[in-house]
Design an enzyme around this catalytic site. Structure first.
Site, PDB file in Angstrom:
ATOM      1  CD  GLU A 132      11.578 -23.013  -3.459  1.00  0.00           C
ATOM      2  OE1 GLU A 132      11.023 -22.167  -3.767  1.00  0.00           O
ATOM      3  OE2 GLU A 132      12.200 -23.139  -3.956  1.00  0.00           O
ATOM      4  CG  HIS A 252      13.801 -14.149  -2.130  1.00  0.00           C
ATOM      5  ND1 HIS A 252      14.435 -14.854  -1.247  1.00  0.00           N
ATOM      6  CD2 HIS A 252      13.425 -15.220  -3.092  1.00  0.00           C
ATOM      7  CE1 HIS A 252      14.082 -16.126  -0.863  1.00  0.00           C
ATOM      8  NE2 HIS A 252      14.296 -15.892  -2.075  1.00  0.00           N
ATOM      9  NE  ARG A 301       9.793 -16.018  -2.198  1.00  0.00           N
ATOM     10  CZ  ARG A 301      10.241 -16.844  -4.067  1.00  0.00           C
ATOM     11  NH1 ARG A 301       9.915 -16.512  -4.865  1.00  0.00           N
ATOM     12  NH2 ARG A 301      11.071 -18.039  -4.140  1.00  0.00           N
ATOM     13  CG  HIS A 362      12.826 -12.099  -5.898  1.00  0.00           C
ATOM     14  ND1 HIS A 362      14.273 -12.609  -6.487  1.00  0.00           N
ATOM     15  CD2 HIS A 362      12.165 -13.730  -5.949  1.00  0.00           C
ATOM     16  CE1 HIS A 362      13.973 -14.210  -7.180  1.00  0.00           C
ATOM     17  NE2 HIS A 362      12.641 -14.852  -6.728  1.00  0.00           N
ATOM     18  NE  ARG A 397       8.013 -15.338  -8.700  1.00  0.00           N
ATOM     19  CZ  ARG A 397       8.817 -16.146  -8.255  1.00  0.00           C
ATOM     20  NH1 ARG A 397       8.793 -17.710  -7.900  1.00  0.00           N
ATOM     21  NH2 ARG A 397       9.624 -16.070  -7.514  1.00  0.00           N
TER      22      ARG A 397
END
Length: 866
Positions: A132, A252, A301, A362, A397
């Protein structure tokens, strides 16, 4: 006239019932249920109570699609996972917390599988791993393709139902109960329904664990479920706990765009879709992430969300697209069945058309500040999961670290409560009146301030509830002025709107809707205040009026506490006296800047004593300045340049310029770094800086020779604990610079059974069983010095076997016997000349204690110009 103060407790009826427990866990996601299950294992006689706002299976965990990040591939390492996490966190991660996460994570994940969680596997039975955003390795395990959270929740709920943990569902937590010493001693809550327990009640407990999840519902559009109203953060604030870095809300980047008017929980399009090869495009079909970041669509992100917002602004459109058409229908249905079904439900066929996406709220990277054991600033109150700020996430994160964080720190909390309970004196829990205490006060006790040391009181003085009708207005204001894009004007306007929302022309009755609205308003107010204070752009906090990251002023944390006057904010620098730029570099290397500061302090104290550098003071005028070069006198691998630079800067160097990087091969005569400043300071710093630099570069150089000796084999060279006191972290870093890998950092990382343990226990199998019984969660390594010891060790389930002083022939025989059932390390009697022969037997590691305890220093000098 000022607005009403944020309440310090929630107005509520007197508790109509009281429950007793040893531990009360508020929340039923991966963090909360793991705490409950683990504590019940540690103390089977204890009463563990889980209270959850909805049914046991609800909450954010079950919505997690992507997976859990953990180092499970032999080609991966905890250091690589650590580094990826630190990069994503943009300088604000707590290195110790991240190291805890990446080293304890694989074991915690295995224990989750032992509880029944089933993850996707390859045809040969190995765990499937994917990538990811922000990860440079495949390290994400997943379940059901894109239904990881649902599988995790299922396994944990079944384990709870099968065990002794008690559960109260449909229970909204209200406020913390404390004793006269300020220790947490339970909570008040409201059960929404009818039964043996309904309405407002109280749970008395020795420890309270907040695992209430996030606060996404503070925004109009979010991936969070409706229960995520910031209840845990709001409770902690009202109780006086410290909340840290709440301004870092991760948006997100790829949430299914359902139209301008769509609000509430929105469908998530997992980052794993991009990890499998999908990419972002604009309305013209341009793949706009190319050139934005080295990882393109797999950038962290915050980078992707910002790139999407820039594209949206420049194009005048309301969304972009995620293109996975090349997957084909079969791959969509098998790898991402949940996402495929959601898209089709909304009239989109991802196999034939790109998916419209836009960022949405998110994940909260900040939250209730905790230490490495989940302890908050209030004794007896713990926090884990999204409600907590453990230091793992920093300003942003890293994908799929959240479920892992919940597992690791939940287990640590359970262990800490178990340890603390044994040392705690019995408490007399007494209920008080509804306004201040839980039931009628004892005779002679007139007020909370006079309660005895064991009696329980509730909250502080300021009360009041928000009108539930403000909820949609607060959410709209937050999405408009405090979401992905923020500015001085937008935040000031949002703050005014939130102040106005605290006014109400009617008396607000206590009920679920008004309690939730109050929590949302409390969290929103504190979040906006922190976002207004942080005058920079960092991670998931993007200020249009301060578009650059500012390490000189803002490499630090914003800590907030709530008082009767309102939120009080404190700036806490990240690290200590090391300059922010260097502190961030040290952190990215897996080193704690505060520990490096302390090391430099001790070294300079030893060198300077009371009088200082008397020779330089006598011979060099204070104003005389110069430029000096740090020069290699021998060929080798350099390590420790940032540490050496920190020493020079500490003693006045005004300018430094690196000419080399840690881990680089350098030749005699190469300039490694140039420093400029007062000559007195440069010469005073010289010895300490070079002591560290030559020593660490010597370790890296020797490691490099061993790595070269075994190149082309599967074996990796690693160190031992044979390090100098106080230098272990640095020396192990130098090993990594040389291309090696690290073994244990300490005696507590893993169990290592050696010959003396075997003698004391009466045999290797006996020693193994004793360790497993005492520390069931720890990996166990066993050292053997004879072939015949391998069989019993394998039967006991050793994960790693250390072959001590085996010949090459014996090592090859051991590899054949073990057949990959455990990792094998060769140690003792190794030389550079024999290294390749040993490595070619197929062992996994060559352990070389000499790397750190007897590596010759690399000759490096400081040359003043002119």
């Amino acid at each position: 006239m000022s607005a009403p103060a944020i309440p310090l407790r929630l107005t509520a009826p007197d508790p109509g019932w009281i429950a007793e427990a040893d531990v009360v866990v508020v929340g039923s996601g991966i963090a909360g249920l793991t705490v409950a299950l683990r504590y019940a294992e540690l103390d089977p006689a204890a009463k563990v109570l889980v209270v959850t706002k909805d049914v046991l299976s609800s909450g954010s965990t079950r919505w997690a699609q992507g997976g859990i990040a953990a180092v499970l591939d032999p080609r991966d390492s905890p250091d690589e996972h650590l580094n990826d996490t630190l990069v994503a966190g943009v300088g604000l991660c707590d290195v110790r917390a991240v190291r805890t996460l990446v080293t304890e994570g694989p074991g915690a994940l295995r224990r989750l599988m032992e509880r029944g969680a089933r993850f996707d596997r390859t045809p040969d039975g190995e765990l499937q791993l994917t990538r990811e955003g922000g990860h440079r390795r495949d390290r994400i395990v997943h379940a059901g393709g894109d239904a990881t959270g649902a599988e995790v929740q299922r396994a944990l709920v079944e384990a709870v139902r099968a065990g002794s943990v008690e559960v109260i569902e449909h229970a909204l937590v209200l406020d913390l109960l404390t004793d006269a010493r300020g220790r947490a001693r339970g909570v008040t809550l409201h059960v929404m329904g009818e039964g043996a327990r309904d309405g407002v009640g109280a749970v008395h407990a020795r420890a309270v664990v907040l695992a209430t999840g996030g606060m996404g519902q503070v925004y109009a559009s979010t991936t969070n479920p409706g229960v995520s109203t910031g209840d845990g953060v709001a409770l902690a604030l009202r109780a006086g706990a410290v909340v840290r870095d709440i301004e870092f809300v991760q948006f997100h980047p790829t949430v299914l765009w359902l139209g301008e008017e769509s609000t509430g929980q929105q469908p998530l399009i997992s980052e794993a879709v991009r990890g499998e090869g999908a990419f972002l495009i604009d309305h013209e079909g341009r793949a706009f992430m190319s050139g934005v970041h080295e990882l393109a669509d797999l950038a962290p992100r915050d980078v992707v969300a910002k790139a999407i917002m820039r594209t949206i602004r420049e194009s005048g459109q309301s969304h972009v697209f995620l293109d996975g058409r090349h997957f084909g229908e079969d791959r969509w249905k098998t790898r991402f069945p949940t996402i495929y079904a959601v898209c089709r439900e909304h009239g989109i066929d991802p196999a034939t058309e790109p998916i419209p996406v836009a960022p949405a709220a998110h994940y909260a990277s900040g939250g209730v500040r905790t230490d490495l054991h989940g302890r908050t600033s209030i004794e007896g109150l713990y926090a884990c999961g999204e409600v907590a700020c453990t230091g793992v996430h920093g300003a942003n994160r890293l994908a799929s670290n959240s479920l892992l964080e919940g597992l690791v720190f939940a287990e640590r909390i359970a262990a800490d409560i178990h340890t603390e309970r044994g040392a705690e004196e019995p408490a007399t829990v007494r209920a008080g009146s509804g306004a201040v205490a839980v039931s009628p006060a004892a005779p002679g006790v007139a007020a909370a301030g006079r309660l005895g040391s064991g009696e329980v009181v509730a909250g502080r003085a300021v009360t009041g509830l928000a009108d539930p009708r403000i909820r949609a207005r607060v959410q709209a204001r937050m999405s408009g002025g405090a979401s992905v894009l923020r500015s001085r004007e937008s935040l000031a306007e949002t703050a005014r709107a939130l102040r106005d929302a605290r006014w109400t022309p009617v008396q607000v009755p206590p009920c679920t809707e008004s309690w939730e609205a109050t929590n949302l308003l409390t969290v929103a107010t504190v979040l906006v205040g922190a976002a207004r204070a942080r005058l920079e752009t960092r991670g998931s906090h993007w200020r249009e009026d301060f578009p650059e990251r500012d390490d000189n002023e803002w490499l630090g944390h914003l800590d907030v506490t709530l008082t009767e006057e309102g939120p009080q904010m404190t700036y806490t620098p990240h690290g200590d006296t090391t300059p922010p730029r260097l502190a961030q570099e040290l952190a990215a290397a897996g080193l704690d800047p505060a520990e490096i500061d302390a090391l430099i302090d001790r070294a300079l104290d030893e060198d300077l004593q009371e009088a200082g550098d008397v020779t330089s003071l006598a011979t060099i005028p204070a104003e005389q300045r110069a430029i000096a070069d740090v020069v290699a006198r021998k060929d080798g691998i350099v390590a420790g340049l940032a540490v050496a630079e920190a020493v020079f800067v500490r003693l006045g160097a005004a300018r430094t310029e690196r000419k080399a990087k840690d881990g680089e091969h350098v030749r005699a005569g190469d300039v490694l770094m140039t420093v400029e400043g007062p000559i007195r300071g440069l010469l005073t710093a010289e010895r300490t800086a070079l002591n560290l630099l030559t020593h660490l570069s010597g370790i890296a150089t020797l490691t490099g020779r061993w790595v070269e000796a075994v190149s082309g084999t599967r074996a990796r060279v690693r160190d031992s604990r044979k390090t100098l006191p106080g230098l272990r972290a640095l020396e192990k870093y130098a090993v990594r610079c040389g291309g090696g890998v690290n073994h244990r950092m300490s005696l507590s990382d893993a169990a290592l059974i050696k010959d003396n343990h075997v003698v004391a226990a009466g045999g290797v199998a006996e020693a193994f069983r004793a360790v497993r019984e005492r520390y069931p969660e720890l990996p166990i390594e066993v050292e053997v010095d004879r072939i015949d010891q391998l069989g019993p060790v394998l039967e006991e389930g050793a994960e790693e076997i250390l072959l001590d002083n085996f010949t090459v022939e014996e090592t090859a025989q051991a590899v054949h016997m073990v057949r990959n059932r455990a990792k094998l390390e060769a140690s003792g009697g190794l030389t550079l000349e024999s290294a390749r022969d040993v490595a070619e037997t197929g062992v996994d590691y060559l352990a070389v204690g000499a790397l750190t305890h007897s590596a010759p220093a690399l000759d490096i000098a400081l040359d003043l110009r002119g």
